[in-house]
Write a protein that holds these residues in place. Structure first.
Motif, short mmCIF file in Angstrom:
data_model
loop_
_atom_site.label_atom_id
_atom_site.label_comp_id
_atom_site.label_asym_id
_atom_site.label_seq_id
_atom_site.Cartn_x
_atom_site.Cartn_y
_atom_site.Cartn_z
N GLN A 1 10.72 1.95 -3.91
CA GLN A 1 9.41 2.42 -3.52
C GLN A 1 8.58 2.33 -4.45
O GLN A 1 8.37 3.34 -5.68
CB GLN A 1 9.73 3.61 -2.87
N THR A 2 7.60 1.24 -4.96
CA THR A 2 7.11 1.28 -6.45
C THR A 2 5.36 0.17 -5.51
O THR A 2 5.39 -0.33 -4.71
CB THR A 2 7.33 0.23 -7.44
N GLY A 3 5.06 0.44 -6.51
CA GLY A 3 3.27 0.10 -6.26
C GLY A 3 3.08 -1.29 -7.33
O GLY A 3 2.55 -1.57 -7.30
N GLY B 1 7.23 4.89 -12.49
CA GLY B 1 6.72 3.74 -11.82
C GLY B 1 8.07 3.20 -11.28
O GLY B 1 7.14 2.43 -10.37
N GLU C 1 1.15 -1.19 0.10
CA GLU C 1 0.14 -0.33 -0.21
C GLU C 1 1.20 1.75 -0.24
O GLU C 1 2.16 1.00 -0.01
CB GLU C 1 -0.61 0.19 1.19
N GLY C 2 0.49 2.70 -0.59
CA GLY C 2 1.00 3.41 -0.57
C GLY C 2 0.83 4.38 0.78
O GLY C 2 1.00 3.58 1.98
N PRO C 3 1.52 5.06 0.58
CA PRO C 3 2.16 5.88 -0.43
C PRO C 3 3.67 5.78 -1.04
O PRO C 3 4.64 5.69 0.02
CB PRO C 3 2.21 7.94 0.32
N PHE C 4 3.68 6.48 -1.83
CA PHE C 4 5.12 5.82 -3.07
C PHE C 4 6.18 6.74 -3.05
O PHE C 4 5.59 7.60 -4.16
CB PHE C 4 4.79 4.76 -3.96
N HIS C 5 7.17 6.86 -2.05
CA HIS C 5 8.37 7.84 -2.36
C HIS C 5 9.59 7.80 -2.71
O HIS C 5 9.87 6.63 -2.31
CB HIS C 5 8.44 8.87 -0.98
#
Length: 254
Positions: free
Chosen positions: A135-137, A187, A122-126
């Motif tokens: 750091q990716t979804g 991404g 789950e995010g957030p992805f920073h």
């Protein structure tokens, strides 16, 4: 470092053969932390194009080598060419293709590893620090499909040919650009994809054949690794190194 290795006669494969990092570190986690499941959604149905299907004997087990994740033969050929450059065949032993690494990666992407099923997604992805990893979804199956298509795209743009039709030096240049984060991807960073690809390649080379790679346990033979022996009581006190015929986990279940 490459120059020093050449002067001492050590190749990439010699380093991998003699390094304890591969068995003790890389293969100790990652892909092998999950087993391939037998259930698939529509998205993961086995590919209907089974070109290149073959059978082999691995640890007494007959395995059918057919794609389960990559639906396009072109994508699978790009993957195969890339892993062969990462772990090429030479005088120390077979390369990634001969060791069935492409099929190993294909099967793992069809299962829990490809879905990141045991990871928090789950995010957030920073953007994080280099030590924090990607750091990716995007799930690994998405990263691999995207990355493989990007390799092909770069090959077509720069050379006007498919990646698998280029010579080894040209292929290395393209893979080096991914490794150095010089390829624009959305991404996920190109160096993060290359790291996944390299790790998956080495795990396919050195994992137990029950996972679909290390065909005929030849990856283990390169390192003289004995595999899943039941015991070493008869050789534990030997003064010299005892080379043993490797045994797959499958042998303990037959």
């Amino acid at each position: 470092m490459a120059e020093e290795n050449n002067q001492s006669g050590m190749t990439r494969r010699d380093f991998l053969k003699n390094s304890g990092l591969v068995v003790g570190g890389v293969v100790g986690g990652g892909i092998l932390g999950s087993l391939l499941t037998n259930s698939f959604t529509d998205e993961t149905s086995p590919a209907t194009d089974t070109e290149g299907e073959q059978t082999d004997q691995s640890g007494g087990e007959q395995l059918t080598k057919a794609r389960m994740f990559f639906k396009r033969q072109e994508d699978f050929r790009v993957l195969s060419a890339a892993v062969e450059r990462i772990f090429p065949e030479d005088d120390t032993g077979p390369g990634a293709v001969a060791l069935a690494v492409p099929f190993f990666i294909d099967k793992q992407l069809a299962g829990e590893y490809g879905f990141n099923s045991r990871e928090y997604m789950e995010g957030p992805f920073h953007e994080g620090a280099p030590t924090q990893g990607p750091q990716t979804g995007m799930r690994r199956r998405e990263v691999f499909l995207y990355g493989v298509s990007k390799i092909q795209e770069v090959a077509q743009d720069e050379h006007g040919e498919a990646f698998f039709d280029l010579d080894g030096e040209q292929q290395d240049e393209i893979l080096g650009a991914f490794q150095n984060a010089e390829v624009d991807m959305t991404g996920v960073a190109s160096d993060a994809f290359f790291t996944m690809l390299r790790q998956a390649t080495l795990e396919g080379v050195y994992s137990d054949p029950v996972y679909g790679g290390n065909l005929n346990m030849d990856g283990w033979r390169i390192k003289k690794y004995p595999g899943g022996q039941m015991a070493f009581f008869d050789v534990i006190e030997a003064d010299e190194f005892i080379e043993m015929e490797p045994i797959s986990l499958h042998a303990h279940h037959t």
